[in-house]
Write an enzyme that holds these catalytic residues in place. Structure first.
Site, PDB file in Angstrom:
ATOM      1  N   CYS A 119      27.144  60.840  33.891  1.00  0.00           N
ATOM      2  CA  CYS A 119      26.643  62.040  34.375  1.00  0.00           C
ATOM      3  C   CYS A 119      27.815  62.558  35.266  1.00  0.00           C
ATOM      4  O   CYS A 119      28.728  61.816  36.099  1.00  0.00           O
ATOM      5  CB  CYS A 119      25.203  62.239  35.231  1.00  0.00           C
ATOM      6  N   ASN A 177      23.845  60.599  39.731  1.00  0.00           N
ATOM      7  CA  ASN A 177      24.895  59.932  38.758  1.00  0.00           C
ATOM      8  C   ASN A 177      24.644  58.451  39.008  1.00  0.00           C
ATOM      9  O   ASN A 177      24.969  57.908  40.030  1.00  0.00           O
ATOM     10  CB  ASN A 177      26.287  60.416  38.927  1.00  0.00           C
ATOM     11  N   GLY A 178      24.313  57.777  37.868  1.00  0.00           N
ATOM     12  CA  GLY A 178      24.323  56.332  37.989  1.00  0.00           C
ATOM     13  C   GLY A 178      22.709  55.888  37.340  1.00  0.00           C
ATOM     14  O   GLY A 178      22.138  56.602  36.615  1.00  0.00           O
ATOM     15  N   TYR A 237      38.326  54.791  30.748  1.00  0.00           N
ATOM     16  CA  TYR A 237      37.894  55.798  29.695  1.00  0.00           C
ATOM     17  C   TYR A 237      37.271  57.277  30.358  1.00  0.00           C
ATOM     18  O   TYR A 237      37.467  58.198  29.898  1.00  0.00           O
ATOM     19  CB  TYR A 237      36.943  55.186  28.893  1.00  0.00           C
ATOM     20  N   GLY A 251      29.363  64.582  30.812  1.00  0.00           N
ATOM     21  CA  GLY A 251      28.009  64.741  30.245  1.00  0.00           C
ATOM     22  C   GLY A 251      27.944  65.750  29.411  1.00  0.00           C
ATOM     23  O   GLY A 251      28.094  67.012  30.026  1.00  0.00           O
TER      24      GLY A 251
HETATM   25  P1  AMP Z   1      33.393  52.318  18.677  1.00  0.00           P
HETATM   26  O1  AMP Z   1      33.328  52.965  17.335  1.00  0.00           O
HETATM   27  O2  AMP Z   1      31.876  52.223  19.117  1.00  0.00           O
HETATM   28  O3  AMP Z   1      34.203  51.278  18.851  1.00  0.00           O
HETATM   29  O4  AMP Z   1      33.906  53.550  19.797  1.00  0.00           O
HETATM   30  C1  AMP Z   1      35.090  53.432  20.497  1.00  0.00           C
HETATM   31  C2  AMP Z   1      35.453  54.836  20.995  1.00  0.00           C
HETATM   32  O5  AMP Z   1      34.428  55.375  21.820  1.00  0.00           O
HETATM   33  C3  AMP Z   1      36.820  54.499  21.621  1.00  0.00           C
HETATM   34  O6  AMP Z   1      37.714  55.438  20.874  1.00  0.00           O
HETATM   35  C4  AMP Z   1      36.477  55.105  23.195  1.00  0.00           C
HETATM   36  O7  AMP Z   1      37.418  55.904  23.608  1.00  0.00           O
HETATM   37  C5  AMP Z   1      35.179  55.650  23.033  1.00  0.00           C
HETATM   38  N1  AMP Z   1      34.194  55.334  24.066  1.00  0.00           N
HETATM   39  C6  AMP Z   1      34.176  54.163  24.952  1.00  0.00           C
HETATM   40  N2  AMP Z   1      33.155  53.838  25.420  1.00  0.00           N
HETATM   41  C7  AMP Z   1      32.545  55.391  25.633  1.00  0.00           C
HETATM   42  C8  AMP Z   1      31.245  55.556  26.120  1.00  0.00           C
HETATM   43  N3  AMP Z   1      30.778  54.863  27.041  1.00  0.00           N
HETATM   44  N4  AMP Z   1      31.116  56.842  25.789  1.00  0.00           N
HETATM   45  C9  AMP Z   1      31.588  57.566  24.905  1.00  0.00           C
HETATM   46  N5  AMP Z   1      32.849  57.122  24.119  1.00  0.00           N
HETATM   47  C10 AMP Z   1      33.115  56.068  24.424  1.00  0.00           C
END
Ligand code: AMP
Length: 462
Positions: free
Chosen positions: A2, A102-103, A244, A28
């Site tokens: 968030c 947030n958290g 990220y 978010g």
């Molecule tokens: P996956 O297909 O589940 O391995 O998704 C990995 C991708 O999702 C990577 O390109 C990351 O940039 C992105 N990603 C990693 N963690 C998150 C997160 N918590 N929320 C949204 N996107 C994420």
């Protein structure tokens, strides 16, 4: 996941909060809310969707007052219901209060059980409502003492922005899991602002003053800011913010996200070199680390994958069907960059592994001779209890597969992850500035406490 924003003493408090929420939209995208405070009287708008869709000029004009707080939300606790949209508002002891969080609290469940036993009625499934209930039940009369009582009982990750009476209050949990920064407007030096990330200050031309410290309660009223510092724990700032989540133009606890990501890429090139012709990022999440990888390895950097910016972040959509479909909708490969080449593809993380497989296929189908995947963080093998949306352990590909198995499953010629030590060096871990890397290492600073199971109340408001 968030973003929070607050402003004190500005004639256009709601407008500036709206702009601040725009800058925090990446934190978010499911819902957003804005509450203004006009002499103790609160006015709010909360809705599902993106900031730009929700807030119209007419709505903003209905949010008077010189103090405002705002929130952008992606569900980590409580489910995606209209009732859960923040800032949450409540009335007790003759005053109104709005709180944006947030958290994620780790002891929400037992607290909620206890409050319900005492007769509390909850209107949402949000862990944040527990804080308001604890404040309402405090034996103290002043808001600050009520807040202190609530903070004594909650555990977990929280950066709060609160408004009530004539005050804006900012709170960061004693570990400092989530970011929170203080600034002031250049054009109105009496106007203080609080936000999850410094990029929100840049947009509204506010200068960064300092980070809110772990354990700090900062109260801003007509006499200026006053701080109360509760005993901090060893700092455990979330390293995934650097990997990220945060925007690269943000500075977190004194460390530039951009510089940290370049350093992650450079370190990745040292730890996992490969003979290749071109380095391409997965946009946008892998761009800065890929620059670092290319710089260190001497392999040319190219944009071999193009992102369609008019579809949202796929992972942010909670529905499985949309996420899987989304990768194709979102990215396309450039054959002129990759055909006949040995390609290094850099991304920030592998969670379930579905994105990487689709990307490796895209690049190979565009003619790449070899596809080497490099990830600028360690394998994610545990869920986050502190506010980052990670799936359950069973869904995390690294929790049950070796790196070789993952390489095979994503159909890469080779796969290399940054080591936890390499990541810590890239984010400049130093005495007094420790990180939470539980999702990578399993070192959880605080464990969640279970409560009685409950059924969510499902109300759809239109
Ligand atoms: P996956 O297909 O589940 O391995 O998704 C990995 C991708 O999702 C990577 O390109 C990351 O940039 C992105 N990603 C990693 N963690 C998150 C997160 N918590 N929320 C949204 N996107 C994420």
């Amino acid at each position: 996941m968030c973003g929070v924003f607050g402003i004190f003493d500005h004639p256009e408090a709601a407008n500036l909060t709206y702009l601040g929420l725009h800058a925090l939209q990446h934190r978010g995208q499911e819902s957003a809310g804005l509450v203004s405070n006009d002499g103790g009287m609160l006015h709010g708008v909360r809705a599902m969707g993106h900031v730009r869709k929700i807030f119209t000029r007419e709505l903003l004009d209905q949010l008077p007052g010189r103090i405002a707080v705002g929130h952008v939300r992606y569900t980590t606790a409580g489910g995606s219901l209209v009732k859960n949209i923040q800032p949450l508002t409540a009335q007790f002891r003759g005053r109104s209060i709005a709180l944006a969080h947030n958290g994620n609290l780790v002891n929400e469940a037992p607290l909620r059980d206890e409050l319900e036993r005492q007769g509390a009625i909850f209107t949402s499934m949000s862990d944040t409502e527990v804080v308001l209930q604890l404040m309402a039940r405090s034996g103290h009369a002043s808001v600050l003492e009520q807040l202190g009582d609530a903070l004594d009982q909650i555990q977990g990750a929280y950066s709060f922005v609160i408004t009530t009476e004539d005050k804006l209050i900012a709170v960061r949990d004693p570990y400092g899991f989530r970011p929170l920064v203080l600034g002031r407007l250049r054009s109105h030096p009496g106007s203080w602002v609080v936000a999850s990330e410094t990029c929100a200050f840049d947009l509204i031309e506010a200068e960064f003053v300092r980070d809110i410290e772990p354990g700090e309660i900062l109260v801003i009223d007509a006499s200026g800011p006053t701080r109360v510092v509760r005993p901090p724990q060893p700092r455990r700032f979330c390293v995934f913010e650097h990997v990220y989540f945060a925007r690269p133009d943000t500075v977190l606890d004194g460390v530039s996200v951009y510089e940290a990501r370049v350093a992650m890429g450079e370190q990745l090139a040292i730890e996992h070199p490969v003979d290749a012709d071109v380095v391409i990022p997965v946009p946008d999440s892998g761009v800065v680390a890929a620059l670092g990888y290319a710089r260190k390895s001497g392999i040319p950097f190219e944009m071999g994958l193009i992102r369609n910016h008019y579809v949202g972040r796929t992972f942010i959509e909670p529905m499985d069907s949309i996420r899987h479909f989304g990768v194709r909708l979102k990215l396309n490969a450039v054959p002129q960059v990759v055909a006949g080449k040995r390609v290094v593809v850099v991304d920030d993380s592998i969670v379930r592994g579905t994105t990487s497989r689709k990307i490796a296929r895209l690049v190979r189908n565009a003619g790449a001779r070899e596809v080497h995947v490099r990830i600028s963080s360690p394998p994610v093998n545990g869920p986050c209890h502190y506010g980052i949306d990670t799936p359950t352990r069973a869904e995390l590909v690294a929790s049950s597969h070796s790196i070789d198995e993952i390489a095979r499953s994503i159909e890469a010629d080779s796969l290399g992850y940054l080591s936890p030590e390499g990541l810590r060096a890239a984010v400049r871990e130093r005495p007094g500035f420790g990180y939470c890397d539980a999702c990578f290492t399993g070192n959880y600073p605080i464990r969640p406490t279970a409560g009685a199971g409950r059924r969510a109340l499902r109300i759809v408001e239109v």
